[in-house]
Scaffold this motif. Structure first.
Motif, PDB file in Angstrom:
ATOM      1  N   ARG A   1     -11.062   8.982   6.209  1.00  0.00           N
ATOM      2  CA  ARG A   1     -10.213   9.511   7.390  1.00  0.00           C
ATOM      3  C   ARG A   1      -8.924  10.022   7.058  1.00  0.00           C
ATOM      4  O   ARG A   1      -8.064   9.078   6.966  1.00  0.00           O
ATOM      5  CB  ARG A   1     -10.432   8.897   8.569  1.00  0.00           C
ATOM      6  CG  ARG A   1     -11.838   8.534   9.163  1.00  0.00           C
ATOM      7  CD  ARG A   1     -12.160   7.651  10.270  1.00  0.00           C
ATOM      8  NE  ARG A   1     -13.429   7.707  10.710  1.00  0.00           N
ATOM      9  CZ  ARG A   1     -13.639   6.877  11.480  1.00  0.00           C
ATOM     10  NH1 ARG A   1     -13.227   5.860  12.164  1.00  0.00           N
ATOM     11  NH2 ARG A   1     -15.216   6.882  11.854  1.00  0.00           N
ATOM     12  N   PRO A   2      -8.348  11.261   7.195  1.00  0.00           N
ATOM     13  CA  PRO A   2      -6.993  11.213   6.653  1.00  0.00           C
ATOM     14  C   PRO A   2      -6.157  10.913   7.763  1.00  0.00           C
ATOM     15  O   PRO A   2      -6.490  11.053   8.975  1.00  0.00           O
ATOM     16  CB  PRO A   2      -6.598  12.779   6.606  1.00  0.00           C
ATOM     17  CG  PRO A   2      -8.065  13.211   6.331  1.00  0.00           C
ATOM     18  CD  PRO A   2      -9.071  12.505   6.804  1.00  0.00           C
ATOM     19  N   THR A   3      -4.886   9.781   7.535  1.00  0.00           N
ATOM     20  CA  THR A   3      -4.342   9.138   8.440  1.00  0.00           C
ATOM     21  C   THR A   3      -2.923   9.219   8.513  1.00  0.00           C
ATOM     22  O   THR A   3      -2.500   8.794   7.194  1.00  0.00           O
ATOM     23  CB  THR A   3      -4.931   7.790   8.768  1.00  0.00           C
ATOM     24  OG1 THR A   3      -6.550   7.654   8.955  1.00  0.00           O
ATOM     25  CG2 THR A   3      -4.527   6.997   9.958  1.00  0.00           C
ATOM     26  N   TRP A   4      -2.115   9.524   9.506  1.00  0.00           N
ATOM     27  CA  TRP A   4      -0.625   9.139   9.541  1.00  0.00           C
ATOM     28  C   TRP A   4      -0.337   7.749   9.646  1.00  0.00           C
ATOM     29  O   TRP A   4      -1.006   7.273  10.591  1.00  0.00           O
ATOM     30  CB  TRP A   4      -0.018  10.258  10.332  1.00  0.00           C
ATOM     31  CG  TRP A   4      -0.030  11.467  10.079  1.00  0.00           C
ATOM     32  CD1 TRP A   4      -0.894  12.703  10.453  1.00  0.00           C
ATOM     33  CD2 TRP A   4       0.889  12.405   9.323  1.00  0.00           C
ATOM     34  NE1 TRP A   4      -0.619  13.787   9.926  1.00  0.00           N
ATOM     35  CE2 TRP A   4       0.412  13.669   9.199  1.00  0.00           C
ATOM     36  CE3 TRP A   4       1.861  11.770   8.516  1.00  0.00           C
ATOM     37  CZ2 TRP A   4       1.140  14.517   8.459  1.00  0.00           C
ATOM     38  CZ3 TRP A   4       2.859  12.818   7.557  1.00  0.00           C
ATOM     39  CH2 TRP A   4       2.229  13.998   7.661  1.00  0.00           C
ATOM     40  N   VAL A   5       0.360   7.026   8.699  1.00  0.00           N
ATOM     41  CA  VAL A   5       0.812   5.881   8.684  1.00  0.00           C
ATOM     42  C   VAL A   5       2.362   5.642   8.506  1.00  0.00           C
ATOM     43  O   VAL A   5       2.992   6.427   8.008  1.00  0.00           O
ATOM     44  CB  VAL A   5      -0.039   4.989   7.711  1.00  0.00           C
ATOM     45  CG1 VAL A   5      -1.476   5.102   7.998  1.00  0.00           C
ATOM     46  CG2 VAL A   5       0.364   5.552   6.370  1.00  0.00           C
ATOM     47  N   PRO A   6       2.939   4.727   9.143  1.00  0.00           N
ATOM     48  CA  PRO A   6       4.230   4.282   8.807  1.00  0.00           C
ATOM     49  C   PRO A   6       4.541   3.456   7.422  1.00  0.00           C
ATOM     50  O   PRO A   6       3.790   2.481   7.574  1.00  0.00           O
ATOM     51  CB  PRO A   6       4.709   3.453  10.093  1.00  0.00           C
ATOM     52  CG  PRO A   6       3.522   2.884  10.760  1.00  0.00           C
ATOM     53  CD  PRO A   6       2.369   3.634  10.149  1.00  0.00           C
ATOM     54  N   LEU A   7       5.412   3.897   7.059  1.00  0.00           N
ATOM     55  CA  LEU A   7       5.664   3.263   5.571  1.00  0.00           C
ATOM     56  C   LEU A   7       7.135   2.466   5.679  1.00  0.00           C
ATOM     57  O   LEU A   7       7.791   3.188   5.999  1.00  0.00           O
ATOM     58  CB  LEU A   7       5.414   4.197   4.457  1.00  0.00           C
ATOM     59  CG  LEU A   7       3.886   4.876   4.000  1.00  0.00           C
ATOM     60  CD1 LEU A   7       4.147   5.625   2.673  1.00  0.00           C
ATOM     61  CD2 LEU A   7       2.911   3.700   3.885  1.00  0.00           C
ATOM     62  N   GLN A   8       7.066   1.587   5.143  1.00  0.00           N
ATOM     63  CA  GLN A   8       8.528   0.895   4.666  1.00  0.00           C
ATOM     64  C   GLN A   8       8.432   1.111   3.290  1.00  0.00           C
ATOM     65  O   GLN A   8       7.859   0.534   2.235  1.00  0.00           O
ATOM     66  CB  GLN A   8       8.541  -0.622   5.131  1.00  0.00           C
ATOM     67  CG  GLN A   8       9.845  -1.309   5.029  1.00  0.00           C
ATOM     68  CD  GLN A   8      10.742  -1.045   5.988  1.00  0.00           C
ATOM     69  OE1 GLN A   8      10.310  -0.803   7.108  1.00  0.00           O
ATOM     70  NE2 GLN A   8      11.962  -0.453   5.879  1.00  0.00           N
ATOM     71  N   MET A   9       9.742   1.947   2.942  1.00  0.00           N
ATOM     72  CA  MET A   9      10.068   2.248   1.524  1.00  0.00           C
ATOM     73  C   MET A   9      10.796   1.128   0.899  1.00  0.00           C
ATOM     74  O   MET A   9      11.728   0.277   1.422  1.00  0.00           O
ATOM     75  CB  MET A   9      10.636   3.569   1.431  1.00  0.00           C
ATOM     76  CG  MET A   9      10.176   4.871   2.087  1.00  0.00           C
ATOM     77  SD  MET A   9       8.802   5.263   1.053  1.00  0.00           S
ATOM     78  CE  MET A   9       8.185   6.805   1.823  1.00  0.00           C
ATOM     79  N   ILE A  10      10.279   0.658  -0.056  1.00  0.00           N
ATOM     80  CA  ILE A  10      10.689  -0.605  -0.990  1.00  0.00           C
ATOM     81  C   ILE A  10      12.175  -0.131  -1.628  1.00  0.00           C
ATOM     82  O   ILE A  10      13.116  -0.806  -1.542  1.00  0.00           O
ATOM     83  CB  ILE A  10       9.902  -1.238  -1.890  1.00  0.00           C
ATOM     84  CG1 ILE A  10       8.533  -1.894  -1.314  1.00  0.00           C
ATOM     85  CG2 ILE A  10      10.548  -2.378  -2.827  1.00  0.00           C
ATOM     86  CD1 ILE A  10       7.521  -2.255  -2.380  1.00  0.00           C
ATOM     87  N   ASP A  11      12.302   0.990  -2.054  1.00  0.00           N
ATOM     88  CA  ASP A  11      13.331   1.669  -2.705  1.00  0.00           C
ATOM     89  C   ASP A  11      14.621   1.425  -2.049  1.00  0.00           C
ATOM     90  O   ASP A  11      15.595   1.264  -2.519  1.00  0.00           O
ATOM     91  CB  ASP A  11      13.121   2.818  -3.591  1.00  0.00           C
ATOM     92  CG  ASP A  11      12.065   2.613  -4.667  1.00  0.00           C
ATOM     93  OD1 ASP A  11      11.584   1.357  -4.980  1.00  0.00           O
ATOM     94  OD2 ASP A  11      11.357   3.745  -5.247  1.00  0.00           O
ATOM     95  N   ASP A  12      14.250   2.440  -0.945  1.00  0.00           N
ATOM     96  CA  ASP A  12      15.571   2.621  -0.202  1.00  0.00           C
ATOM     97  C   ASP A  12      15.482   1.874   1.341  1.00  0.00           C
ATOM     98  O   ASP A  12      16.586   1.895   2.134  1.00  0.00           O
ATOM     99  CB  ASP A  12      15.889   3.978   0.236  1.00  0.00           C
ATOM    100  CG  ASP A  12      14.684   4.685   0.907  1.00  0.00           C
ATOM    101  OD1 ASP A  12      14.077   3.967   1.424  1.00  0.00           O
ATOM    102  OD2 ASP A  12      14.920   5.965   0.841  1.00  0.00           O
ATOM    103  N   GLY A  13      14.450   1.146   1.645  1.00  0.00           N
ATOM    104  CA  GLY A  13      14.499   0.460   2.958  1.00  0.00           C
ATOM    105  C   GLY A  13      14.231   1.157   4.199  1.00  0.00           C
ATOM    106  O   GLY A  13      13.917   0.812   5.256  1.00  0.00           O
ATOM    107  N   LEU A  14      13.878   2.495   3.777  1.00  0.00           N
ATOM    108  CA  LEU A  14      13.770   3.433   4.975  1.00  0.00           C
ATOM    109  C   LEU A  14      12.418   3.388   5.468  1.00  0.00           C
ATOM    110  O   LEU A  14      11.435   3.004   4.626  1.00  0.00           O
ATOM    111  CB  LEU A  14      14.119   4.821   4.640  1.00  0.00           C
ATOM    112  CG  LEU A  14      15.677   5.047   4.536  1.00  0.00           C
ATOM    113  CD1 LEU A  14      15.986   6.348   4.096  1.00  0.00           C
ATOM    114  CD2 LEU A  14      16.740   4.465   5.546  1.00  0.00           C
ATOM    115  N   GLN A  15      12.174   3.799   6.571  1.00  0.00           N
ATOM    116  CA  GLN A  15      10.785   3.897   7.174  1.00  0.00           C
ATOM    117  C   GLN A  15      10.254   5.344   7.295  1.00  0.00           C
ATOM    118  O   GLN A  15      11.241   6.161   7.853  1.00  0.00           O
ATOM    119  CB  GLN A  15      10.553   3.074   8.516  1.00  0.00           C
ATOM    120  CG  GLN A  15       8.983   3.204   9.209  1.00  0.00           C
ATOM    121  CD  GLN A  15       8.723   2.539  10.222  1.00  0.00           C
ATOM    122  OE1 GLN A  15       8.851   2.789  11.475  1.00  0.00           O
ATOM    123  NE2 GLN A  15       8.575   1.187  10.115  1.00  0.00           N
TER     124      GLN A  15
END
Length: 222
Positions: free
Chosen positions: A136-150
Motif C-alpha cells: 500500500r503506497p503510504t505517505w509517512v513523516p520521516l525524521q531526517m538524520i542528516d539535517d534533523g528536519l521532518q
C-alpha cells in the motif's frame, strides 16, 4: 536476471512474474497508473518528492534521485513478511522479502526526486514495487538524520490482505525460508546480507536483521 532500471522499464520484471504462472496477479498498466495518481493526489505539483527505502531500495534503487539522507520512520518496522516464489525463491521453496508493518521504528534511506522528474522516476518505482500490488503506497513523516528536519515521504507498507502476506513468522521459520530459497533474481540470503551490509555501512544497524544473518549462517554452515 538482474533487477535494473532497464529490466524494470522494459517490462522484463513483470514478464518474468507473469511467465512463471502460479496465479500471480500483475497490476495492469491502468491500475498501476491509478495507484500512482492516487498517491500523488496528496502531493503539491511542482515540488520534489521524497521516497523512503527500507530494503533493497537502499542498495539498488534503480531510479534517479537528487539527494539521499538517512532517516527514521516511527510507527512502522521492517519485517520479512512477503512470500516471493519467483524473484528470490521458487514455487517449491519460496523466499521472503521485506515489507513495513505497523508498530516500532524503522531506520532507512530517503531519496529526493526532483520535481521535474517525479512522473518519470515514480513510474520506475511503481513498476518495481507495485508490480503485483502487494504493498500500500503510504505517505509517512520521516525524521531526517542528516539535517534533523521532518519531511513527508512515500513508502510501501505491506498489504495484510494480499495473498502472499506471510503473517507472523518465528525467527527460526524466517531464517529457514531465507537460507534455502533461490529465484530468478538470486538467493534470498543475498537479499538479506546486502540489506544488512548497507545498513551497517550507513551506521543504521538493525539488530533483528543481524540476528537473522546469524541464524541463516548457522543453517548453511558458515
Amino acid at each position: 536476471m538482474s533487477l535494473t532500471r532497464d529490466t524494470i522499464l522494459s517490462g522484463d520484471l513483470a514478464r518474468m512474474i507473469r511467465e512463471a504462472g502460479e496465479g500471480h496477479r500483475i497490476m495492469s498498466d491502468e491500475d498501476r497508473e491509478r495507484s500512482l495518481q492516487a498517491a500523488l493526489a496528496a502531493h503539491t505539483l511542482g515540488e520534489d518528492i521524497w521516497v523512503f527505502g527500507y530494503g533493497s531500495l537502499i542498495w539498488n534503487p534503480a531510479f534517479h534521485y537528487e539527494e539521499r539522507s538517512t532517516a527514521v520512520l516511527d510507527g512502522f518496522h521492517r519485517a520479512f513478511c512477503l512470500w516471493t516464489p519467483i524473484g528470490r525463491g521458487s514455487p517449491e521453496t519460496p523466499g521472503l522479502t521485506l515489507g513495513l508493518k505497523p508498530g516500532g521504528r524503522c531506520r532507512g534511506v530517503a531519496f529526493r526526486v526532483a520535481a521535474d522528474a517525479v512522473m518519470t522516476e515514480l513510474d520506475v518505482v511503481w513498476r518495481r514495487e507495485m508490480v503485483t500490488g502487494a504493498y500500500r503506497p503510504t505517505w509517512v513523516p520521516l525524521q531526517m538524520i542528516d539535517d534533523g528536519l521532518q519531511r513527508q515521504a512515500l513508502t510501501f507498507v505491506m498489504d495484510p490482505e494480499n495473498e502472499r502476506y506471510a503473517g507472523e513468522l518465528t525467527s527460526d521459520a524466517t531464517a529457514a525460508a531465507i537460507a534455502h530459497a533461490t529465484g530468478r533474481l538470486g538467493t534470498c540470503r543475498e537479499y538479506l546480507f546486502n540489506t544488512v551490509a548497507h545498513l551497517e555501512e550507513l551506521g543504521l544497524p538493525d539488530e533483528h536483521l543481524r540476528d537473522l544473518v546469524a541464524r541463516v549462517n548457522r543453517i548453511i554452515g558458515t
